[in-house]
Design a protein around this motif. Structure first.
Motif, mmCIF file in Angstrom:
data_model
loop_
_atom_site.group_PDB
_atom_site.id
_atom_site.type_symbol
_atom_site.label_atom_id
_atom_site.label_comp_id
_atom_site.label_asym_id
_atom_site.label_seq_id
_atom_site.Cartn_x
_atom_site.Cartn_y
_atom_site.Cartn_z
ATOM 1 N N ARG A 2 20.703 -82.684 20.304
ATOM 2 C CA ARG A 2 20.657 -81.237 20.148
ATOM 3 C C ARG A 2 20.704 -80.850 18.670
ATOM 4 O O ARG A 2 21.421 -81.437 17.877
ATOM 5 N N GLU A 3 19.933 -79.823 18.308
ATOM 6 C CA GLU A 3 19.885 -79.373 16.920
ATOM 7 C C GLU A 3 21.176 -78.658 16.545
ATOM 8 O O GLU A 3 21.768 -77.937 17.334
ATOM 9 N N THR A 4 21.613 -78.857 15.328
ATOM 10 C CA THR A 4 22.816 -78.206 14.820
ATOM 11 C C THR A 4 22.560 -76.714 14.635
ATOM 12 O O THR A 4 21.519 -76.312 14.130
ATOM 13 N N ILE A 5 23.532 -75.908 15.024
ATOM 14 C CA ILE A 5 23.431 -74.466 14.840
ATOM 15 C C ILE A 5 23.526 -74.165 13.344
ATOM 16 O O ILE A 5 24.444 -74.608 12.665
ATOM 17 N N GLN A 6 22.559 -73.424 12.843
ATOM 18 C CA GLN A 6 22.510 -73.094 11.419
ATOM 19 C C GLN A 6 22.983 -71.676 11.144
ATOM 20 O O GLN A 6 23.448 -71.374 10.062
ATOM 21 N N GLY A 7 22.847 -70.794 12.109
ATOM 22 C CA GLY A 7 23.250 -69.409 11.917
ATOM 23 C C GLY A 7 23.330 -68.684 13.239
ATOM 24 O O GLY A 7 23.268 -69.298 14.303
ATOM 25 N N LYS A 8 23.446 -67.363 13.166
ATOM 26 C CA LYS A 8 23.545 -66.534 14.360
ATOM 27 C C LYS A 8 22.571 -65.378 14.270
ATOM 28 O O LYS A 8 22.257 -64.907 13.182
ATOM 29 N N CYS A 9 22.156 -64.889 15.419
ATOM 30 C CA CYS A 9 21.262 -63.734 15.482
ATOM 31 C C CYS A 9 22.008 -62.491 15.012
ATOM 32 O O CYS A 9 23.151 -62.252 15.405
ATOM 33 N N TRP A 10 21.351 -61.689 14.197
ATOM 34 C CA TRP A 10 21.945 -60.459 13.676
ATOM 35 C C TRP A 10 22.190 -59.434 14.771
ATOM 36 O O TRP A 10 23.059 -58.578 14.652
ATOM 37 N N ALA A 18 17.498 -74.386 12.620
ATOM 38 C CA ALA A 18 16.559 -74.248 11.502
ATOM 39 C C ALA A 18 15.171 -73.826 11.971
ATOM 40 O O ALA A 18 14.486 -73.062 11.294
ATOM 41 N N HIS A 19 14.740 -74.290 13.134
ATOM 42 C CA HIS A 19 13.408 -73.955 13.645
ATOM 43 C C HIS A 19 13.310 -72.515 14.169
ATOM 44 O O HIS A 19 12.224 -72.023 14.445
ATOM 45 N N VAL A 36 14.722 -61.942 9.237
ATOM 46 C CA VAL A 36 14.847 -60.561 8.785
ATOM 47 C C VAL A 36 15.995 -60.479 7.773
ATOM 48 O O VAL A 36 16.856 -61.357 7.722
ATOM 49 N N CYS A 37 15.998 -59.436 6.993
ATOM 50 C CA CYS A 37 17.053 -59.258 5.984
ATOM 51 C C CYS A 37 18.447 -59.293 6.607
ATOM 52 O O CYS A 37 19.380 -59.855 6.032
ATOM 53 N N GLU A 72 17.684 -66.858 3.164
ATOM 54 C CA GLU A 72 18.553 -67.977 3.536
ATOM 55 C C GLU A 72 19.355 -67.535 4.752
ATOM 56 O O GLU A 72 20.044 -66.510 4.692
ATOM 57 N N PRO A 73 19.285 -68.283 5.849
ATOM 58 C CA PRO A 73 20.024 -67.893 7.053
ATOM 59 C C PRO A 73 21.527 -67.790 6.782
ATOM 60 O O PRO A 73 22.065 -68.496 5.941
ATOM 61 N N THR A 74 22.171 -66.905 7.505
ATOM 62 C CA THR A 74 23.621 -66.758 7.395
ATOM 63 C C THR A 74 24.265 -67.039 8.743
ATOM 64 O O THR A 74 23.656 -66.837 9.788
ATOM 65 N N ASP A 75 25.493 -67.491 8.699
ATOM 66 C CA ASP A 75 26.233 -67.686 9.945
ATOM 67 C C ASP A 75 27.159 -66.502 10.201
ATOM 68 O O ASP A 75 27.941 -66.501 11.123
ATOM 69 N N ASP A 76 27.038 -65.446 9.365
ATOM 70 C CA ASP A 76 27.877 -64.263 9.496
ATOM 71 C C ASP A 76 27.057 -62.975 9.408
ATOM 72 O O ASP A 76 27.274 -62.149 8.526
#
Length: 98
Positions: A2-10, A18-19, A36-37, A72-76
């Motif tokens: 399973r792919e590692t979680i890189q961030g969360k949906c805004w 990453a994909h 998106v921003c 750059e993706p954010t996790d927050d």
């Protein structure tokens, strides 16, 4: 594997890998665009043009897909949640209460 979680949906907070940050990719949880921003680590509702990256070109619609090279993706992504009109109005009213 399973792919590692890189961030969360805004929008819904679903985990994104990453994909999941392609220009035309939408969140599997809520179908909103992900590149998106509002999903970027540089997004800051208190900053000029709501972006802390000083060389980024202004983007008018923070919830629409972007070609920004500084993305750059954010996790927050929730840190921008306080910029809702009701929250801003309430903060202004609180300033003037005696």
């Amino acid at each position: 594997m399973r792919e590692t979680i890189q961030g969360k949906c805004w929008n819904c907070g679903a985990g994104l890998g990453a994909h999941d940050y392609g220009r035309e990719t939408n969140c599997l949880g809520c179908a909103k665009p992900t590149r998106v921003c509002r999903n970027c680590r540089w997004y800051d509702p208190a900053a000029t043009d709501r972006c802390r990256e000083p060389t980024a070109e202004p983007v008018m619609h923070k919830e629409r897909p972007t070609y920004c090279e500084h993305f750059e993706p954010t996790d927050d992504p929730a840190r921008g949640a306080g910029d809702a009109p009701d929250a801003l109005r309430q903060a202004a009213e609180d300033l003037f209460r005696s």
